[in-house]
Design an enzyme around this catalytic site. Structure first.
Site, PDB file in Angstrom:
ATOM      1  N   TYR A  34      -6.119  60.128  33.786  1.00  0.00           N
ATOM      2  CA  TYR A  34      -7.172  59.751  34.866  1.00  0.00           C
ATOM      3  C   TYR A  34      -7.299  58.168  35.099  1.00  0.00           C
ATOM      4  O   TYR A  34      -6.647  57.376  34.023  1.00  0.00           O
ATOM      5  CB  TYR A  34      -8.294  60.236  34.795  1.00  0.00           C
ATOM      6  CG  TYR A  34      -9.483  59.838  33.660  1.00  0.00           C
ATOM      7  CD1 TYR A  34     -10.119  58.733  33.901  1.00  0.00           C
ATOM      8  CD2 TYR A  34      -9.101  59.784  32.221  1.00  0.00           C
ATOM      9  CE1 TYR A  34     -11.076  58.042  33.085  1.00  0.00           C
ATOM     10  CE2 TYR A  34      -9.777  59.193  31.322  1.00  0.00           C
ATOM     11  CZ  TYR A  34     -10.993  58.255  31.740  1.00  0.00           C
ATOM     12  OH  TYR A  34     -11.445  57.531  30.817  1.00  0.00           O
ATOM     13  N   ARG A  53      -1.546  51.262  36.044  1.00  0.00           N
ATOM     14  CA  ARG A  53      -1.973  52.040  34.755  1.00  0.00           C
ATOM     15  C   ARG A  53      -2.035  53.543  34.820  1.00  0.00           C
ATOM     16  O   ARG A  53      -1.551  54.138  33.968  1.00  0.00           O
ATOM     17  CB  ARG A  53      -3.547  51.326  34.479  1.00  0.00           C
ATOM     18  CG  ARG A  53      -3.887  51.946  33.233  1.00  0.00           C
ATOM     19  CD  ARG A  53      -5.317  51.653  32.809  1.00  0.00           C
ATOM     20  NE  ARG A  53      -6.351  51.822  33.682  1.00  0.00           N
ATOM     21  CZ  ARG A  53      -7.480  51.273  33.690  1.00  0.00           C
ATOM     22  NH1 ARG A  53      -8.045  50.730  32.562  1.00  0.00           N
ATOM     23  NH2 ARG A  53      -8.474  51.781  34.624  1.00  0.00           N
ATOM     24  N   ARG A 101      -0.268  79.485  28.429  1.00  0.00           N
ATOM     25  CA  ARG A 101      -0.569  78.703  27.034  1.00  0.00           C
ATOM     26  C   ARG A 101       0.569  78.453  26.171  1.00  0.00           C
ATOM     27  O   ARG A 101       1.027  79.531  25.744  1.00  0.00           O
ATOM     28  CB  ARG A 101      -1.941  79.396  26.616  1.00  0.00           C
ATOM     29  CG  ARG A 101      -2.324  78.199  25.572  1.00  0.00           C
ATOM     30  CD  ARG A 101      -3.780  78.816  24.834  1.00  0.00           C
ATOM     31  NE  ARG A 101      -4.383  77.578  24.207  1.00  0.00           N
ATOM     32  CZ  ARG A 101      -4.105  77.408  23.073  1.00  0.00           C
ATOM     33  NH1 ARG A 101      -2.949  78.136  22.318  1.00  0.00           N
ATOM     34  NH2 ARG A 101      -4.692  76.564  22.054  1.00  0.00           N
ATOM     35  N   HIS A 103       1.671  75.084  23.199  1.00  0.00           N
ATOM     36  CA  HIS A 103       1.602  73.662  23.299  1.00  0.00           C
ATOM     37  C   HIS A 103       2.729  72.551  23.680  1.00  0.00           C
ATOM     38  O   HIS A 103       2.507  71.546  24.535  1.00  0.00           O
ATOM     39  CB  HIS A 103       1.629  73.275  21.546  1.00  0.00           C
ATOM     40  CG  HIS A 103       0.324  73.622  21.109  1.00  0.00           C
ATOM     41  ND1 HIS A 103      -0.400  75.003  20.974  1.00  0.00           N
ATOM     42  CD2 HIS A 103      -0.791  72.936  20.405  1.00  0.00           C
ATOM     43  CE1 HIS A 103      -1.265  75.036  20.486  1.00  0.00           C
ATOM     44  NE2 HIS A 103      -1.733  73.868  20.267  1.00  0.00           N
ATOM     45  N   LYS A 148      -5.007  56.536  29.166  1.00  0.00           N
ATOM     46  CA  LYS A 148      -6.223  57.130  29.750  1.00  0.00           C
ATOM     47  C   LYS A 148      -6.085  58.387  29.912  1.00  0.00           C
ATOM     48  O   LYS A 148      -5.941  58.987  30.992  1.00  0.00           O
ATOM     49  CB  LYS A 148      -6.424  56.324  31.171  1.00  0.00           C
ATOM     50  CG  LYS A 148      -7.882  56.218  31.469  1.00  0.00           C
ATOM     51  CD  LYS A 148      -8.092  55.101  32.374  1.00  0.00           C
ATOM     52  CE  LYS A 148      -9.511  55.018  32.807  1.00  0.00           C
ATOM     53  NZ  LYS A 148     -10.491  54.561  31.890  1.00  0.00           N
ATOM     54  N   GLU A 180     -12.947  48.978  20.393  1.00  0.00           N
ATOM     55  CA  GLU A 180     -13.614  48.945  21.843  1.00  0.00           C
ATOM     56  C   GLU A 180     -14.979  49.847  21.706  1.00  0.00           C
ATOM     57  O   GLU A 180     -15.212  50.312  21.008  1.00  0.00           O
ATOM     58  CB  GLU A 180     -12.484  49.343  22.795  1.00  0.00           C
ATOM     59  CG  GLU A 180     -11.971  50.875  22.552  1.00  0.00           C
ATOM     60  CD  GLU A 180     -11.033  51.231  23.388  1.00  0.00           C
ATOM     61  OE1 GLU A 180     -10.630  50.566  24.632  1.00  0.00           O
ATOM     62  OE2 GLU A 180     -10.393  52.228  23.565  1.00  0.00           O
TER      63      GLU A 180
END
Length: 282
Positions: A34, A53, A101, A103, A148, A180
């Site tokens: 995101y 980004r 589903r 992985h 992110k 951070e």
């Protein structure tokens, strides 16, 4: 607006009507990325950097970028135009898509794209004038914090740790070194020098990382990117945080202990003023 217009997979729809299948890998695995783009006076702030980004996060996770920059800007513009607020935060999310589903990456899956906008609520005048309190916490997240990603449980737990202590943010340390905040970059000031941890896999390089580096160059503040030990943080002259919603904000106490003089300092004030000028720049 109680039910703002959002974009989901090619359609603009009220938020209350937006639906994602339960087998979307963003729901099942947090398999997505995101970004958040601020708007000031309905004008996007550093959109090229935000989209770069986003593209990097997509590339690092192997998710195809569903749009070119022009299309992203058009979609963001249409969603933001439907919101009455002049200052906004536009949230963009891309997941790997819907699949049975399992992985490993599924083949031939179309990414899910979601965009919404919310009013940008800046820090209060009291927070600006007095600074904010924070607590420290051991950084227990994964080792690819530079992506992110939507899988933010570690950040959520850190933010809740701060909330349960009645403070604004959790300042994280990994093996004694500053990383951070739960959703912010952290900055240390000593002897007039602004320092922050290096650009590596242990932090998310916020858009304000590059911005504050530029502002330091413009107003004559020395900038250093380097590893920062816990004692350098607690002994700092000033401590700052930055993010899209908080812009730049002074931290005046950490773990109940005063930082510097216990009030926002001169480097904070200089950077805050420069930040406001950057927002108004064409």
């Amino acid at each position: 607006m109680d039910d703002p217009l959002v974009y989901l997979n090619g359609e603009f729809t009220p938020l209350s009507q937006a639906r994602v299948p339960v087998l979307d890998r963003g729901f099942i695995f947090g398999d997505g990325v995101y970004d958040v783009v601020p708007l000031y006076g309905r004008r996007m702030f550093r959109p090229a950097q935000h989209l770069a980004r986003l593209a990097r996060s997509l590339r690092e996770t192997g998710i195809p970028n569903p749009h070119d920059e022009a299309t992203w800007l058009e979609l963001i513009g249409r969603v933001s135009a439907a919101l009455p607020a002049s200052d906004q935060l536009v949230y963009i999310q891309v997941t790997r898509g819907v699949a049975r589903r399992g992985h490993a990456f599924p083949a031939h899956v179309t990414p899910t794209v979601f965009i919404m906008a919310n009013p940008l609520v800046p820090p209060s005048r009291e927070m600006r004038e007095q600074g904010v309190a924070c607590v420290s916490i051991e950084d227990q997240r994964w080792l690819r914090c530079d992506i992110k990603a939507t899988s933010l449980l570690g950040n959520v737990l850190a933010a809740q740790h701060a909330a349960s202590h009645g403070v604004t943010e959790a300042v994280q340390f990994r093996d004694g070194w500053l990383t951070e905040g739960s959703s912010t970059n952290i900055w240390v000031v000593a002897d007039g020098v602004l320092m922050t941890p290096p650009r590596d896999n242990l932090i998310l390089e916020g858009i304000r990382y590059g911005l504050l580096e530029e502002l330091c160059g413009a107003i004559g503040i020395t900038f250093q990117s380097r590893r920062i030990a816990r004692e350098d943080v607690t002994g700092a002259d000033e401590l700052l945080m930055s993010s899209a919603s908080k812009e730049v904000l002074a931290i005046t106490t950490l773990d109940g202990q005063r930082i510097g003089n216990g009030v926002p300092g001169p480097i904070y004030h200089a950077l805050f003023d420069a930040y406001q000028q950057a927002k108004r720049a064409p």
